[in-house]
Design a protein around this motif. Structure first.
Motif, PDB file in Angstrom:
ATOM      1  N   GLU A  38      26.449   4.521  21.470  1.00 40.93           N
ATOM      2  CA  GLU A  38      25.399   5.509  21.139  1.00 40.93           C
ATOM      3  C   GLU A  38      25.525   5.724  19.503  1.00 40.93           C
ATOM      4  O   GLU A  38      26.413   5.456  18.824  1.00 40.93           O
ATOM      5  CB  GLU A  38      26.068   6.833  21.637  1.00 40.93           C
ATOM      6  N   PRO A  39      24.550   6.187  18.870  1.00 40.12           N
ATOM      7  CA  PRO A  39      24.356   6.476  17.398  1.00 40.12           C
ATOM      8  C   PRO A  39      25.329   7.355  16.903  1.00 40.12           C
ATOM      9  O   PRO A  39      26.050   8.114  17.668  1.00 40.12           O
ATOM     10  CB  PRO A  39      22.880   6.944  17.326  1.00 40.12           C
ATOM     11  N   ASP A  45      18.230  13.442  13.734  1.00 32.64           N
ATOM     12  CA  ASP A  45      17.487  13.251  15.038  1.00 32.64           C
ATOM     13  C   ASP A  45      16.553  12.075  15.065  1.00 32.64           C
ATOM     14  O   ASP A  45      16.513  11.095  15.914  1.00 32.64           O
ATOM     15  CB  ASP A  45      16.906  14.528  15.460  1.00 32.64           C
ATOM     16  N   ASN A  46      15.828  11.817  13.971  1.00 29.51           N
ATOM     17  CA  ASN A  46      14.958  10.880  13.640  1.00 29.51           C
ATOM     18  C   ASN A  46      15.669   9.648  13.680  1.00 29.51           C
ATOM     19  O   ASN A  46      15.345   8.503  14.291  1.00 29.51           O
ATOM     20  CB  ASN A  46      13.922  10.774  12.679  1.00 29.51           C
ATOM     21  N   ALA A  47      16.917   9.524  12.856  1.00 31.62           N
ATOM     22  CA  ALA A  47      17.488   8.208  12.669  1.00 31.62           C
ATOM     23  C   ALA A  47      18.143   7.908  14.263  1.00 31.62           C
ATOM     24  O   ALA A  47      18.528   6.623  14.313  1.00 31.62           O
ATOM     25  CB  ALA A  47      18.769   8.325  11.548  1.00 31.62           C
ATOM     26  N   LYS A  48      18.849   8.915  14.952  1.00 30.18           N
ATOM     27  CA  LYS A  48      19.369   8.574  16.316  1.00 30.18           C
ATOM     28  C   LYS A  48      18.143   7.852  17.280  1.00 30.18           C
ATOM     29  O   LYS A  48      18.473   6.820  17.889  1.00 30.18           O
ATOM     30  CB  LYS A  48      19.604   9.705  16.919  1.00 30.18           C
ATOM     31  N   GLU A  53      15.870   2.815  19.458  1.00 23.64           N
ATOM     32  CA  GLU A  53      14.445   1.881  19.503  1.00 23.64           C
ATOM     33  C   GLU A  53      15.105   0.553  18.859  1.00 23.64           C
ATOM     34  O   GLU A  53      14.648  -0.437  19.603  1.00 23.64           O
ATOM     35  CB  GLU A  53      13.438   2.358  18.443  1.00 23.64           C
ATOM     36  N   ILE A  54      15.686   0.350  17.803  1.00 23.46           N
ATOM     37  CA  ILE A  54      16.174  -0.867  17.309  1.00 23.46           C
ATOM     38  C   ILE A  54      17.012  -1.713  18.366  1.00 23.46           C
ATOM     39  O   ILE A  54      17.098  -2.800  18.575  1.00 23.46           O
ATOM     40  CB  ILE A  54      16.882  -0.605  15.984  1.00 23.46           C
ATOM     41  N   ALA A  55      18.011  -0.801  18.952  1.00 28.38           N
ATOM     42  CA  ALA A  55      19.046  -1.459  19.797  1.00 28.38           C
ATOM     43  C   ALA A  55      18.134  -1.876  21.148  1.00 28.38           C
ATOM     44  O   ALA A  55      18.640  -3.395  21.373  1.00 28.38           O
ATOM     45  CB  ALA A  55      19.899  -0.600  20.283  1.00 28.38           C
ATOM     46  N   LEU A  61      22.176  -7.195  19.721  1.00 29.78           N
ATOM     47  CA  LEU A  61      23.286  -6.336  18.885  1.00 29.78           C
ATOM     48  C   LEU A  61      24.432  -6.089  19.543  1.00 29.78           C
ATOM     49  O   LEU A  61      24.627  -5.765  20.741  1.00 29.78           O
ATOM     50  CB  LEU A  61      22.523  -5.433  18.244  1.00 29.78           C
ATOM     51  N   ASN A  62      25.746  -5.995  18.807  1.00 32.14           N
ATOM     52  CA  ASN A  62      26.802  -5.649  19.425  1.00 32.14           C
ATOM     53  C   ASN A  62      27.499  -4.629  18.632  1.00 32.14           C
ATOM     54  O   ASN A  62      27.170  -4.343  17.445  1.00 32.14           O
ATOM     55  CB  ASN A  62      27.759  -6.745  19.817  1.00 32.14           C
ATOM     56  N   GLN A  63      28.848  -4.373  18.729  1.00 32.74           N
ATOM     57  CA  GLN A  63      29.465  -3.433  17.939  1.00 32.74           C
ATOM     58  C   GLN A  63      29.714  -3.820  16.790  1.00 32.74           C
ATOM     59  O   GLN A  63      29.847  -2.991  15.758  1.00 32.74           O
ATOM     60  CB  GLN A  63      31.016  -3.257  18.563  1.00 32.74           C
ATOM     61  N   SER A  64      29.703  -4.999  16.321  1.00 30.41           N
ATOM     62  CA  SER A  64      29.798  -5.568  14.898  1.00 30.41           C
ATOM     63  C   SER A  64      28.653  -5.147  13.993  1.00 30.41           C
ATOM     64  O   SER A  64      28.922  -5.465  12.722  1.00 30.41           O
ATOM     65  CB  SER A  64      30.293  -6.935  14.803  1.00 30.41           C
ATOM     66  N   HIS A  65      27.584  -4.827  14.868  1.00 26.76           N
ATOM     67  CA  HIS A  65      26.293  -4.554  13.713  1.00 26.76           C
ATOM     68  C   HIS A  65      26.128  -2.936  13.651  1.00 26.76           C
ATOM     69  O   HIS A  65      25.287  -2.737  12.989  1.00 26.76           O
ATOM     70  CB  HIS A  65      25.161  -4.954  14.728  1.00 26.76           C
ATOM     71  N   ARG A  66      27.066  -2.314  13.977  1.00 26.05           N
ATOM     72  CA  ARG A  66      26.918  -0.820  14.104  1.00 26.05           C
ATOM     73  C   ARG A  66      26.634  -0.345  12.488  1.00 26.05           C
ATOM     74  O   ARG A  66      25.722   0.335  12.259  1.00 26.05           O
ATOM     75  CB  ARG A  66      28.220   0.061  14.663  1.00 26.05           C
TER      76      ARG A  66
END
Length: 130
Positions: A38-39, A45-48, A53-55, A61-66
């Motif tokens: 989760e973000p 809100d827009n970034a979340k 969307e990007i995910a 993508l995985n945890q190292s990309h957060r």
């Protein structure tokens, strides 16, 4: 400059690890949890929304990309109208940084042209043989 190394997780999704089995079997990479989760709470809100969307658009993508994903989500969120006047105030530098983030995550159009997802047709043909 040399091309960036393809992560094994991306190679598995795109089928490269099957085509170049020897190359990717020898590759030792750290184990990471699947998905980005989760973000962060501190994102707008827009970034979340952009994070999700990007995910969804970049399944490897995985945890190292957060960390990188949070930058990209913040920038996309601003493009979606995160500023106080309701308009994007990203500018040329912000758009350039966003493009760099996408490139680092393997999501630019030039990267997409190199990705070949394995087809399900082969699986269907195998089922008919049984």
């Amino acid at each position: 400059m040399a091309r960036a190394r393809t992560p094994k997780a991306k190679a598995d999704i795109t089928g490269q690890s099957v085509k170049q089995k020897r190359k990717f079997d020898a590759r030792k990479e750290p184990k990471v949890l699947a998905g980005v989760g989760e973000p962060y709470e501190w994102l707008s809100d827009n970034a979340k929304k952009a994070w999700r969307e990007i995910a969804a658009e970049i399944p490897w993508l995985n945890q190292s990309h957060r960390g990188l994903l949070s930058v990209a989500a913040k920038l996309r969120g601003r493009m979606m109208g995160d500023s106080s006047n309701g308009e994007s105030d990203l500018g040329i530098q912000g758009l350039s940084l966003y493009q760099v983030c996408l490139g680092k995550m393997g999501a630019t159009p030039s990267d997409a042209s190199k990705v070949t997802l394995p087809s399900n047709d082969e699986d269907d043909e195998d089922d008919l043989d049984d």
